[in-house]
Every structure is written in C-alpha cells, then in structure tokens.
Motif scaffolding. Structure first.
Motif, PDB file in Angstrom:
ATOM      1  N   PHE A 135      41.536  24.813  35.727  1.00  0.00           N
ATOM      2  CA  PHE A 135      40.208  25.358  35.429  1.00  0.00           C
ATOM      3  C   PHE A 135      39.640  24.754  34.151  1.00  0.00           C
ATOM      4  N   ALA A 136      40.504  24.607  33.142  1.00  0.00           N
ATOM      5  CA  ALA A 136      40.039  24.170  31.831  1.00  0.00           C
ATOM      6  C   ALA A 136      39.644  22.707  31.807  1.00  0.00           C
ATOM      7  N   SER A 137      40.430  21.834  32.456  1.00  0.00           N
ATOM      8  CA  SER A 137      40.164  20.409  32.280  1.00  0.00           C
ATOM      9  C   SER A 137      40.518  19.533  33.473  1.00  0.00           C
ATOM     10  N   VAL A 138      41.701  19.716  34.074  1.00  0.00           N
ATOM     11  CA  VAL A 138      42.184  18.754  35.071  1.00  0.00           C
ATOM     12  C   VAL A 138      41.236  18.636  36.255  1.00  0.00           C
ATOM     13  N   SER A 139      40.751  19.771  36.748  1.00  0.00           N
ATOM     14  CA  SER A 139      39.885  19.744  37.935  1.00  0.00           C
ATOM     15  C   SER A 139      38.571  19.018  37.665  1.00  0.00           C
ATOM     16  N   LEU A 140      38.147  19.015  36.390  1.00  0.00           N
ATOM     17  CA  LEU A 140      36.879  18.368  36.059  1.00  0.00           C
ATOM     18  C   LEU A 140      36.944  16.870  36.317  1.00  0.00           C
ATOM     19  N   ASN A 141      37.988  16.245  35.796  1.00  0.00           N
ATOM     20  CA  ASN A 141      38.147  14.811  36.008  1.00  0.00           C
ATOM     21  C   ASN A 141      38.410  14.499  37.475  1.00  0.00           C
ATOM     22  N   ASP A 142      39.226  15.349  38.122  1.00  0.00           N
ATOM     23  CA  ASP A 142      39.472  15.156  39.555  1.00  0.00           C
ATOM     24  C   ASP A 142      38.161  15.156  40.325  1.00  0.00           C
ATOM     25  N   ALA A 143      37.283  16.106  40.006  1.00  0.00           N
ATOM     26  CA  ALA A 143      36.020  16.236  40.737  1.00  0.00           C
ATOM     27  C   ALA A 143      35.155  14.990  40.576  1.00  0.00           C
ATOM     28  N   ILE A 144      35.109  14.461  39.356  1.00  0.00           N
ATOM     29  CA  ILE A 144      34.292  13.272  39.114  1.00  0.00           C
ATOM     30  C   ILE A 144      34.854  12.074  39.869  1.00  0.00           C
ATOM     31  N   ILE A 145      36.175  11.887  39.829  1.00  0.00           N
ATOM     32  CA  ILE A 145      36.797  10.768  40.555  1.00  0.00           C
ATOM     33  C   ILE A 145      36.554  10.901  42.053  1.00  0.00           C
ATOM     34  N   ILE A 146      36.729  12.134  42.570  1.00  0.00           N
ATOM     35  CA  ILE A 146      36.531  12.364  44.003  1.00  0.00           C
ATOM     36  C   ILE A 146      35.077  12.130  44.380  1.00  0.00           C
ATOM     37  N   GLY A 147      34.163  12.647  43.558  1.00  0.00           N
ATOM     38  CA  GLY A 147      32.745  12.462  43.846  1.00  0.00           C
ATOM     39  C   GLY A 147      32.360  10.999  43.920  1.00  0.00           C
ATOM     40  N   LYS A 148      32.811  10.216  42.954  1.00  0.00           N
ATOM     41  CA  LYS A 148      32.500   8.790  42.959  1.00  0.00           C
ATOM     42  C   LYS A 148      33.103   8.093  44.163  1.00  0.00           C
ATOM     43  N   SER A 149      34.331   8.476  44.513  1.00  0.00           N
ATOM     44  CA  SER A 149      34.995   7.848  45.659  1.00  0.00           C
ATOM     45  C   SER A 149      34.265   8.146  46.968  1.00  0.00           C
ATOM     46  N   LEU A 150      33.859   9.406  47.156  1.00  0.00           N
ATOM     47  CA  LEU A 150      33.160   9.777  48.384  1.00  0.00           C
ATOM     48  C   LEU A 150      31.799   9.089  48.465  1.00  0.00           C
ATOM     49  N   ILE A 151      31.130   8.981  47.328  1.00  0.00           N
ATOM     50  CA  ILE A 151      29.849   8.273  47.315  1.00  0.00           C
ATOM     51  C   ILE A 151      30.043   6.816  47.730  1.00  0.00           C
ATOM     52  N   ASN A 152      31.077   6.186  47.175  1.00  0.00           N
ATOM     53  CA  ASN A 152      31.352   4.785  47.511  1.00  0.00           C
ATOM     54  C   ASN A 152      31.686   4.625  48.987  1.00  0.00           C
ATOM     55  N   SER A 153      32.457   5.566  49.527  1.00  0.00           N
ATOM     56  CA  SER A 153      32.825   5.496  50.946  1.00  0.00           C
ATOM     57  C   SER A 153      31.613   5.690  51.842  1.00  0.00           C
ATOM     58  N   TYR A 154      30.741   6.621  51.474  1.00  0.00           N
ATOM     59  CA  TYR A 154      29.615   6.977  52.330  1.00  0.00           C
ATOM     60  C   TYR A 154      28.490   5.950  52.279  1.00  0.00           C
ATOM     61  N   TYR A 155      28.154   5.501  51.060  1.00  0.00           N
ATOM     62  CA  TYR A 155      27.020   4.594  50.901  1.00  0.00           C
ATOM     63  C   TYR A 155      27.421   3.124  50.824  1.00  0.00           C
ATOM     64  N   GLY A 156      28.723   2.884  50.662  1.00  0.00           N
ATOM     65  CA  GLY A 156      29.167   1.503  50.526  1.00  0.00           C
ATOM     66  C   GLY A 156      28.965   0.946  49.138  1.00  0.00           C
ATOM     67  N   GLN A 157      28.706   1.806  48.164  1.00  0.00           N
ATOM     68  CA  GLN A 157      28.542   1.390  46.774  1.00  0.00           C
ATOM     69  C   GLN A 157      28.754   2.590  45.872  1.00  0.00           C
ATOM     70  N   PRO A 158      29.259   2.374  44.664  1.00  0.00           N
ATOM     71  CA  PRO A 158      29.433   3.487  43.722  1.00  0.00           C
ATOM     72  C   PRO A 158      28.096   3.871  43.128  1.00  0.00           C
ATOM     73  N   PRO A 159      27.999   5.058  42.508  1.00  0.00           N
ATOM     74  CA  PRO A 159      26.753   5.427  41.844  1.00  0.00           C
ATOM     75  C   PRO A 159      26.487   4.506  40.656  1.00  0.00           C
ATOM     76  N   LYS A 160      25.225   4.138  40.458  1.00  0.00           N
ATOM     77  CA  LYS A 160      24.868   3.324  39.295  1.00  0.00           C
ATOM     78  C   LYS A 160      25.073   4.113  38.003  1.00  0.00           C
ATOM     79  N   TYR A 161      24.758   5.394  38.056  1.00  0.00           N
ATOM     80  CA  TYR A 161      24.942   6.266  36.899  1.00  0.00           C
ATOM     81  C   TYR A 161      25.510   7.599  37.371  1.00  0.00           C
ATOM     82  N   SER A 162      26.348   8.186  36.527  1.00  0.00           N
ATOM     83  CA  SER A 162      26.953   9.477  36.854  1.00  0.00           C
ATOM     84  C   SER A 162      26.659  10.470  35.730  1.00  0.00           C
TER      85      SER A 162
END
Length: 499
Positions: A135-162
């Motif tokens: 809750f305090a920290s680990v899930s935050l970084n996990d969420a950002i990594i997962i979000g970027k990965s799913l965006i890359n998988s779906y759109y074929g490119q990572p987000p330009k800015y996060s």
C-alpha cells in the motif's frame, strides 16, 4: 475507416493480444480485457483534483485488468488500465491516486479515470493491497510499470509522457513515487499530500483527546462561532475583506476572548454561551498537538478549517435534544490507534491520559515512519531524472494540516536550495481538503504541470476561482499572494502579485 478501427480495437482488446508485463519480483496471475463503448459520466472537480470539471461522454476504451502477487508475501494486487480507442489516445499516461485507506479503484478514482480517458490519457491504478508495504510504496511502482507495459502492448508504442494526479492519499502516493522511484514519471501532481502519515494520523485525534481529558464536549455551533470570529478578525490582514485568511502566520486570534458570549445555534434555534471547553478544544485544533508539558508534537489544521464537518473534521461532537454532547472522532484516526498501534479493535481511546496519548503518538512514528511516512527530503534523483512536481494545499484543509506540506517543502529545500526548479507548492487560502470551502480552487493545476514538463513553461502562478466566482492567483511557497493597492472595485487575476 470506422469499421476498421472497431475491428482493430476488438482484436487488440483481448487477453490473448496482451502479454504479461515484466515486473521484478512479481508473478502475474491473470489478465482480463473488455471493450467499453458509449460510457458517459460527469466528473466534477471535487472528485477529480488538479483538474477542472469535465463531461465525459460516449467514451470508448479497452478496460484491462491485471492481477499479480509477490511470491512469499501472500499478497494480491489488481491493476486496472483504461486505454482510449485510437485515435483518441493522446500518447500519454495519467495514473490516478486513491484516498484515505483506499489505494484506488473506488468511486473517486473511477471518476478520475473517466476524466483522464475523456482527455485522451491512458489511466492505470491498483487495489486489493493486503500488506502495508504494498500500500505504501511497492504497488505504486508496480502500477506504473504495468501501465506502461499495457500501453506499449496495446498501441505498439510506449507513452511519450507519464503523469500522476492525486490529492490526499493520492498526493502521498505521488510524493512517494518521486522519493523512491524517481525515474517512474515525468510529472506528478501531488496535492494536499498525506505525508508524515504516522504524525498525521496520530495528530488527527488530538482535539478529541483534549475534550476527553476535560470530560466536556462543546456544541458544534460554539466551534463554528469561534472559527467565524477568527476569520473575521484576520480576514483583512492581506488588505482584502473576502471571508478568508490569506496570511495565517499573521493571525493571532484568542478563542478565550469570547468565552461567555451568547450565540444562536441555527440547527436547534437556541441561544447558548460559548464555553471554556469550546475555547480549549478550538485552540487544540488551531495551535498544534502538544505534550503534557506543552511541547509541540505535530500540526493541527488552523484557524480557517471547518472543525465540525461530520465526514472529515477533527473536533466533531454530536448533541442530543437535551443538549448533552459527546465526541465523535474520525474513523481514520481511531483505526490507526486501534488496529495499527494497539493492534486491538476493542481498545478504548476515550480513557487515555495525555501521557498515554503521547506514547501512542511516538509508537506510531517509531513503527511506521520508515514504511509509509513519505517524508524523505532528498529529491535530487527525481530532479536529475528530469521530473517535475506540483502541489497545492488549502489553508482551510480540515483533514491534512497545510503546515505539513510547508514543513516538507522546507526540508527538501534544506537538501537542495534549487528545489523550486522542479517542485513547487502552492497554498490556497480558504480552500478545504482538496476542494470546497470559500477559497479559490486551482482547476488548471494538472495542465500547468503538463506545460512545465513538455514545453518548459514554469508555473510562476496558478489561476484559481472561488465558488463566488472571485478569481485570484496562487503563488509558489514561500512567496505569498499580495493585493495590488492600485486595483479598483473589481478583483481578479490581475489584482494580485507574488511577494
């Protein structure tokens, strides 16, 4: 063309088309994906902090939900990402923060995700956190990594800015990301952050502790009357009588001066006199958490805060028809003492002495500061990674004392005097917790962050508008907003300057 886009959206929005992300130390359990169409929701700024209200209509997005665990920790984390259907995606990610003890995926974060998708952002977040460290920290970084990965998988490119956008718990999460994961995000809007978590939650109970010690609980209208009197006494210190206190450091109102004054309680249509208990309780909510010998422990809200809001205020009392009143402590503070410090859900806090309360306060800091305190002042790695962070904090915040944000900003400044080049704090006179109150709300906070990150436009001020439609600028701390003496009857953005 539309038919082709629908076909591609349906094909890409499926578990088979989305591989598991790669997160060190994580084991992924499942991925789900579903196409959502014609989704509409009005998202008011009250539940979309850092933004203006937005009417999200006819949204089309791929709702992806990923479940993972950290083997050996017996935890389960759920990340949900809403991916706008191309060409609506703006090639950016906006992660939405939680509130209270909720990490995300509740009505506020769902509304924020709808607002983000309406603006073209892909929006991830986490929930179901069974360990405090997650809750305090680990899930935050996990969420950002997962979000970027799913965006890359779906759109074929990572987000330009996060980006990150949050207030309260969401603000704390944003600050934690800057502290522990300085490379995770380009921009963070972390308003009214619940940093110094153990001190915040320990101090939240202090006005109730003081009333318990007296064995006397004033009527809410007594506390309201003292708050109104303080605002009236200090309102014009900035040269403008607008019903708010712009310079709380210059306010020195004495609540004891009104003991014995007769006031009318509108809710019961009765007249009563302001009691000494009311003055003592109000002073406790204004001047900080104190030990039995008067030493300072932590901050309390201050003169402008609504002390009697049943949903959020620290000095709430409830009165029967015969005039007998009892204290009503906030569940957040009570749960902190019962479940996290005493580890006893039956613990009775009403009988604590001041010394016992002090021990409780210090025990929370000793046990949890390193896990969820979120007070580490060295942000130089975030600076060196090119990150930018903006925060606003209402001077009438009844939940998180605005001076806690000041204290943290001063601590960061002590480490790096150039902090102003990448992190700015804006104080909002009259604004309550994240929003509300009589003060002006800076709806363009997130937009200012984006311009700072992407165009290098430094937010010298934030524009803010009050419920009365009066507008003003907010200045970055430690500067203060001053009234231009040459202004006429009309008061607006140009009527103020920073000093």
């Amino acid at each position: 063309m539309a038919a082709l886009q629908n076909t591609l959206a349906l094909h890409n929005c499926s578990p088979q088309a989305i591989p598991y992300p790669t997160v060190f130390g994580a084991q992924f359990l499942s991925v789900e994906a579903s196409l959502v169409q014609n989704y509409s929701q009005y998202v008011p700024s009250q539940i979309y902090p850092n933004h203006d209200s937005i009417n999200a209509t006819n949204l089309r997005f791929c709702n992806v939900t990923v479940t993972h665990t950290h083997p050996g920790q017996n935890d389960t984390l759920i990340t949900q990402v809403w991916l706008p259907i191309a060409p609506k995606w703006n090639e950016r990610m906006q992660a939405i923060g939680g509130g209270g003890w909720v990490a995300g995926l509740f009505y506020v974060s769902f509304a924020g995700m709808a607002g983000a998708v309406a603006e073209g952002y892909a929006a991830p977040w986490n929930v179901n956190l069974y360990a405090l460290q997650d809750f305090a920290s680990v899930s935050l970084n996990d969420a950002i990594i997962i979000g970027k990965s799913l965006i890359n998988s779906y759109y074929g490119q990572p987000p330009k800015y996060s980006y990150w956008s949050g207030c309260s718990q969401g603000g704390r999460q944003g600050v934690m990301l800057a502290q522990r994961y300085p490379n995770a995000l380009d921009g963070i809007a972390a308003s009214a952050p619940a940093i110094n978590w153990p001190e915040l939650f320990g101090g939240m109970y202090f006005p109730q502790q003081v009333m318990n010690e007296m064995g006397s609980y004033p009527h809410p209208c007594e506390l309201d009357a003292l708050t109104i009197a303080a605002i009236k006494a200090c309102d014009s210190n900035d040269g403008l009588a607008d019903g708010i206190i712009s310079d709380p450091d210059a306010c020195h109102f004495d609540p004891y001066s009104l003991i014995g004054s007769t006031i009318n309680c509108h809710d019961s249509n009765t007249s009563i006199k302001i009691s000494k208990a009311a003055a003592v309780a109000t002073e406790a909510a204004w001047t900080g958490v104190k030990t039995s010998n008067g030493s300072f422990l932590w901050f309390t809200p201050g003169y402008e805060a609504n002390l009697t809001n049943p949903q959020s205020s620290p000095a709430v009392t409830e009165c029967s028809t015969n005039g007998t009143c009892t204290g009503q402590p906030q569940p957040l503070g009570m749960d902190w003492m019962k479940l996290f410090i005493k580890k006893d859900p039956t613990f009775n806090a009403f009988n604590m002495t001041r010394r016992e309360y002090e021990h409780m306060f210090h025990a929370g800091v000793r046990e949890y500061q390193s896990i969820i305190g979120t007070s580490y002042p060295d942000l130089t790695e975030f600076r060196d990674a090119g990150g930018k962070m903006i925060a606003y904090h209402g001077l009438a915040d009844e939940v998180i004392p605005f001076r806690s944000s000041r204290q943290y900003y001063d601590a960061v400044t002590a480490v790096d005097p150039l902090v102003h080049e990448y992190y700015r704090l804006f104080e909002a006179p009259g604004l309550a917790h994240c929003n509300g109150g009589a003060g002006a709300y800076p709806a363009g906070t997130f937009d200012a962050l984006v311009e700072w990150v992407e165009k290098g436009i430094v937010p010298e001020t934030l524009r803010a508008t009050a419920p009365s439609n009066q507008s003003r600028i907010l200045c970055p701390y430690p500067q203060m907003t001053k009234l231009n003496s040459s202004t006429g009857d009309e008061v607006g953005f140009e009527s103020f300057y920073c000093s």
